[in-house]
Design a protein around this motif. Structure first.
Motif, short mmCIF file in Angstrom:
data_model
loop_
_atom_site.label_atom_id
_atom_site.label_comp_id
_atom_site.label_asym_id
_atom_site.label_seq_id
_atom_site.Cartn_x
_atom_site.Cartn_y
_atom_site.Cartn_z
N GLY A 1 82.93 17.46 18.80
CA GLY A 1 83.23 17.18 20.19
C GLY A 1 82.89 18.34 21.10
O GLY A 1 83.10 19.51 20.74
N LEU A 2 82.34 18.03 22.25
CA LEU A 2 82.17 19.00 23.33
C LEU A 2 83.30 18.74 24.33
O LEU A 2 83.56 17.58 24.68
CB LEU A 2 80.82 18.83 24.03
N ILE B 1 86.07 24.00 13.15
CA ILE B 1 85.30 25.11 13.70
C ILE B 1 85.42 25.06 15.22
O ILE B 1 85.21 24.01 15.83
CB ILE B 1 83.81 25.06 13.28
N LEU B 2 85.79 26.19 15.81
CA LEU B 2 85.83 26.34 17.26
C LEU B 2 84.63 27.18 17.66
O LEU B 2 84.50 28.32 17.22
CB LEU B 2 87.13 27.03 17.68
N ARG B 3 83.75 26.62 18.47
CA ARG B 3 82.48 27.27 18.81
C ARG B 3 82.32 27.37 20.32
O ARG B 3 82.63 26.42 21.05
CB ARG B 3 81.33 26.47 18.21
N GLN B 4 81.81 28.51 20.79
CA GLN B 4 81.55 28.71 22.20
C GLN B 4 80.17 29.32 22.40
O GLN B 4 79.90 30.43 21.98
CB GLN B 4 82.60 29.65 22.81
N PRO B 5 79.24 28.59 23.03
CA PRO B 5 77.95 29.17 23.38
C PRO B 5 78.14 30.37 24.32
O PRO B 5 79.02 30.36 25.19
CB PRO B 5 77.21 28.03 24.09
N MET C 1 80.75 33.46 28.41
CA MET C 1 80.64 32.05 28.05
C MET C 1 79.49 31.42 28.84
O MET C 1 79.35 31.64 30.03
CB MET C 1 81.96 31.33 28.30
N ALA C 2 78.67 30.62 28.14
CA ALA C 2 77.47 30.09 28.77
C ALA C 2 77.22 28.62 28.45
O ALA C 2 76.13 28.13 28.65
CB ALA C 2 76.26 30.93 28.34
N GLY C 3 78.20 27.95 27.94
CA GLY C 3 78.02 26.54 27.59
C GLY C 3 79.36 25.88 27.37
O GLY C 3 80.40 26.42 27.73
N SER D 1 71.08 21.72 22.41
CA SER D 1 70.57 23.09 22.29
C SER D 1 71.68 24.06 22.69
O SER D 1 72.06 24.11 23.85
CB SER D 1 69.35 23.29 23.19
N GLU D 2 72.18 24.83 21.73
CA GLU D 2 73.26 25.76 22.01
C GLU D 2 72.85 27.22 21.86
O GLU D 2 73.36 28.09 22.56
CB GLU D 2 74.46 25.47 21.10
N GLY D 3 71.96 27.54 20.95
CA GLY D 3 71.52 28.92 20.78
C GLY D 3 72.61 29.82 20.23
O GLY D 3 73.32 29.47 19.29
#
Length: 211
Positions: free
Chosen positions: A82-83, A201-205, A178-180, A143-145
């Protein structure tokens, strides 16, 4: 790619699908394709959220069975992802007012599955069951990079302190911003896993502060 009972597990071959509790890692996330449905509101009470999952899962499994039948390539359906975002991101770390949340729910499709197969799967599900939000299902590249991520073990409602640490301490301390959109990957089925044992998993671009 790793196989389970003859089925390929596509996430096993992607480094960014591994994370450790208590450790915040900087990872490079490749471009990946997902089935997607958007929505807004509290995931615990929103009909739109339940309807989103009610459309995503039948399409994901129809694609899987088509891949096995037509291509001879069977695979494990990847975990739900989820975003999540809000006008004020403090809604995730302070107060946790879920009615303010917007979201896109995701299920990855393997790189060998083309758009024709996805479109055929959506049409097949629509013809057979007609889920309420089937017309909202789409397939796009995410696309997250560069991202910062960690493994959270526990209730979804216990994520706030981990996210606060990530947002306000870890990311700035590494010269990043933070960029996404906040991203979660759900390795545990909440219907079968006690809240205290759920693995997410907690992910932050992110991007360099100078950019």
């Amino acid at each position: 790619m790793a196989a389970t009972n003859g089925k390929v597990d596509v996430t096993k071959a992607i480094d960014c699908y591994r994370a450790r509790k208590g450790r915040f890692d900087v990872v490079d996330v490749p471009d990946l394709r997902f089935l997607m449905v958007d929505g807004h509101g509290d995931p615990n009470t929103s009909a739109a959220f339940a309807d989103a999952l009610g459309a995503l899962y039948p399409v994901a499994y129809t694609v899987k069975f088509a891949s096995k039948r037509d291509l001879g390539r069977d695979y494990v359906v990847p975990p739900l992802e989820g975003l999540w975002w809000a006008e004020d991101m403090a809604a995730f770390t302070t107060g946790r007012d879920k009615t303010l949340w917007s979201w896109t729910m995701l299920i990855m499709v393997p790189e060998w599955v083309d758009d024709v197969m996805v479109e055929a799967a959506i049409a097949a599900v629509a013809a057979k069951k007609r889920p309420a939000r089937i017309d909202d299902v789409r397939c796009e590249v995410l696309s997250e990079g560069t991202c910062v991520q960690t493994l959270h073990v526990g209730s979804f409602d216990d994520e706030a302190p981990v996210l606060a640490t990530m947002h306000h301490d870890v990311i700035p301390s590494r010269g990043l911003r933070m960029a996404g959109t906040h991203h979660e990957i759900y390795f545990s089925d909440p219907r079968r896993t006690p809240a205290g044992k759920r693995r997410t998993i907690l992910r932050q671009p992110v991007a360099p502060v100078a950019e």
